[in-house]
Design a protein around this motif. Structure first.
Motif: not given
Lengths: 166, 73
Positions: A51-53, A55-56
């Protein structure tokens, strides 16, 4: 006169404390098996890390995959591996019984089947994006998202079968 | 499992009681499956393989047909 159901079985249904004490947490996370705890760990870590990957990484979109994406991906994989190793060590502290049996194997197969459907669909979509878009950024990320989603569906399927008992 | 999950019933809980109040964990240990699997079988949510079914019957000291019964019988 013989009763159709022995009194003992009725008593055991109601008062079999000895059996129930091991069954009492059966419906809760504390009563779940090592496999279930492990699956929850993998599901949460996959969702958080990738999810973080995405998003970034997605705002950094360029026609082709760029070095920043590769760095982020490597970092995501390293964090995922570390999180899962640490998580499994903690799970093992609370539940040392990691034995599996035929039911675990059947549930795993059902998870793999559902995950396979998602992955196959994702590969087809990635082929479509390879034709429809220029560069490899979109195709690579559709493939990656498909793999992550397939893993999550595989795990969620297993958790669902463990929760319903079959 | 699946559509037939409620067709096979069993008397494992009752038979455990008659075998010295054997716990699910003890039965699981002696049949080589997990406690969760015994719990699922008792709740008619999972039908075990013939191999496991025979082992359960052996541990409980009764014939297979005394443990498991098909719904039509």
């Amino acid at each position: 006169m013989a009763l159709p159901v022995p009194i003992g079985s009725i008593v055991s249904e109601r008062l079999d404390i000895k059996s129930y004490k091991s069954d009492i947490f059966a419906g809760s996370v504390m009563g779940s098996s090592f496999q279930e705890k492990s699956l929850w760990l993998m599901l949460v870590s996959l969702a958080v890390v990738f999810g973080a990957y995405f998003r970034l990484a997605l705002p950094l979109r360029t026609p082709d995959v760029n070095p920043a994406n590769v760095g982020l991906f490597v970092a995501a994989v390293v964090v995922l591996v570390i999180a899962q190793i640490a998580g499994h060590l903690i799970v093992a502290l609370f539940d040392r019984d990691d034995r599996t049996d035929e039911r675990d194997r059947l549930i795993a197969l059902k998870g793999t089947r559902n995950g396979g459907y998602v992955l196959a669909t994702g590969v087809f979509l990635a082929l479509c994006t390879a034709v429809a878009t220029t560069g490899n950024f979109v195709t690579a990320h559709v493939l990656l998202a498909s793999w992550v989603l397939a893993q999550m569906v595989e795990i969620a399927t297993q958790l669902w079968h463990y929760r319903r008992g079959a | 499992m699946g559509k037939d999950e409620h067709h096979i019933t069993n008397r494992i809980r009752e038979l455990r009681f008659h075998r010295g109040e054997m716990t699910q964990g003890e039965l699981a240990e002696r049949t080589g499956v997990t406690r969760q699997t015994i719990n699922a079988i008792e709740g008619n949510k999972y039908s075990p393989s013939l191999e496991v079914a025979f082992r359960i019957a052996k541990v409980l000291g009764v014939p297979l047909t005394d443990v498991f019964r098909h719904g039509d019988e």
